[in-house]
Scaffold this active site. Structure first.
Site, PDB file in Angstrom:
ATOM      1  N   THR A  12      -1.615   1.037  -4.184  1.00 25.65           N
ATOM      2  CA  THR A  12      -2.896   1.693  -3.922  1.00 25.65           C
ATOM      3  C   THR A  12      -3.028   1.937  -2.419  1.00 25.65           C
ATOM      4  OG1 THR A  12      -4.195  -0.352  -3.649  1.00 25.65           O
ATOM      5  CG2 THR A  12      -3.917   0.484  -5.895  1.00 25.65           C
ATOM      6  N   GLY A  13      -3.611   3.062  -2.049  1.00 17.15           N
ATOM      7  CA  GLY A  13      -3.704   3.408  -0.634  1.00 17.15           C
ATOM      8  C   GLY A  13      -2.335   3.619  -0.019  1.00 17.15           C
ATOM      9  N   GLY A  14      -1.438   4.258  -0.777  1.00 15.30           N
ATOM     10  CA  GLY A  14      -0.057   4.392  -0.328  1.00 15.30           C
ATOM     11  C   GLY A  14       0.246   5.616   0.504  1.00 15.30           C
ATOM     12  N   SER A  16      -0.784   6.264   3.611  1.00 19.56           N
ATOM     13  CA  SER A  16      -0.767   6.080   5.065  1.00 19.56           C
ATOM     14  C   SER A  16      -0.583   4.603   5.408  1.00 19.56           C
ATOM     15  CB  SER A  16      -2.068   6.595   5.699  1.00 19.56           C
ATOM     16  OG  SER A  16      -3.177   5.836   5.250  1.00 19.56           O
ATOM     17  N   GLY A  17      -0.334   4.350   6.683  1.00 20.78           N
ATOM     18  CA  GLY A  17      -0.302   2.993   7.205  1.00 20.78           C
ATOM     19  C   GLY A  17       0.663   2.062   6.508  1.00 20.78           C
ATOM     20  N   ILE A  18       0.200   0.847   6.240  1.00 19.10           N
ATOM     21  CA  ILE A  18       1.031  -0.178   5.614  1.00 19.10           C
ATOM     22  C   ILE A  18       1.436   0.238   4.201  1.00 19.10           C
ATOM     23  CG2 ILE A  18       0.966  -2.535   4.679  1.00 19.10           C
ATOM     24  CD1 ILE A  18      -0.652  -3.297   7.221  1.00 19.10           C
ATOM     25  N   GLY A  19       0.546   0.895   3.484  1.00 18.75           N
ATOM     26  CA  GLY A  19       0.881   1.352   2.138  1.00 18.75           C
ATOM     27  C   GLY A  19       2.047   2.316   2.143  1.00 18.75           C
ATOM     28  N   TYR A 148     -16.099  -7.829   6.643  1.00 14.67           N
ATOM     29  CA  TYR A 148     -14.670  -7.599   6.403  1.00 14.67           C
ATOM     30  C   TYR A 148     -13.942  -8.912   6.118  1.00 14.67           C
ATOM     31  CZ  TYR A 148      -9.856  -6.097   7.184  1.00 14.67           C
ATOM     32  OH  TYR A 148      -8.510  -5.848   7.040  1.00 14.67           O
TER      33      TYR A 148
END
Length: 248
Positions: A12-14, A16-19, A148
């Protein structure tokens, strides 16, 4: 090495960034990777660049999660790897917190992660691996990070209980908790190179190893949790923050 050959992974959230970095690593290790995100254009572009399968889904919506699960079941059947990575940040003092900010962060980071796991449990193969992206802030006390940090601390609690509940099926559940990590978010702040470097210097001053983490290193740790080498590890949280939480 193709340690994850014939494995199907959902991130999930793949887009950008770490994903994105994790998707790249899993693919390099032989996995078939599905990535999700809220923005269709961004997800489609990332999937095309990676060689992954794109699906648009909003992790803050249980209905969207359930539709995603139905779509994945129809197209792929069951999956071997679930990386619950999507998340957002929110910074404010407790005094100045708004209900909208609280609800927004918790809807994605806590409720969304919880129901992603919940609705995908029937799609997990026996012996599958689940990894949550948590944060070193889950165990740190930092001003203006109450919402957070609480969302990530809650995530760690879910992870440990899920590890117990899913152990009879051989499903392992773990978490990776990065500290400051270099991603493209710095380029989206609208700052020039000097401004970006100033922020990085401020952050690394708090890290004993005096540097920021790399998204690809987090991706490698996630891949480790998904492979045979970690077959006896469940309910564990790996903190990757260069010693930042030790000095806090």
């Amino acid at each position: 090495m193709k340690n994850l050959e014939n494995k199907i992974a959902l991130i999930t959230g793949g887009n950008s960034g770490i994903g994105y970095a994790t998707a790249k690593e899993l693919i390099a290790q032989g996995a078939t990777v599905i990535i999700t995100g809220r923005r269709k254009e961004a997800v489609d572009a990332a999937a095309a660049a990676l060689g992954a399968f794109p699906f648009t889904a909003d992790q803050s919506s249980v209905a969207a999660i359930e539709q995603l699960a139905a779509d994945i079941k129809e197209q792929f059947g069951k999956i071997d790897i679930l990386f619950i990575n999507a998340g957002i940040v929110g910074s404010t003092s407790i005094e100045m917190a708004t209900e909208a900010l609280f609800d927004n962060v918790m809807a994605v980071n806590f409720k969304g992660a919880y129901f992603t796991l919940s609705r995908f449990i029937p799609l997990l193969k026996d012996g599958a691996s689940v990894v949550f992206l948590s944060s070193n802030t889950a165990s740190m006390n930092t001003a203006n990070a109450s919402i957070y940090s609480s969302s990530k601390a809650g995530l760690n609690a879910i992870m440990k209980i899920a590890a117990l509940e899913l152990a009879p099926r051989g499903i392992r559940v773990n978490a990776v908790s990065p500290g400051p990590t270099e991603t493209e978010i710095f380029n989206k702040m609208g700052l020039d190179e000097t401004g970006i470097q100033s922020i990085k210097n401020h952050v690394t001053d708090k890290v004993p190893l005096a540097k920021m983490g790399r998204a690809q290193d987090v991706g490698k740790m996630v891949a480790y949790f998904c492979g045979e080498a970690s077959g006896f590890i469940t309910g564990a949280e790996i903190v990757m923050d260069g010693g930042m939480s030790l000095a806090n």
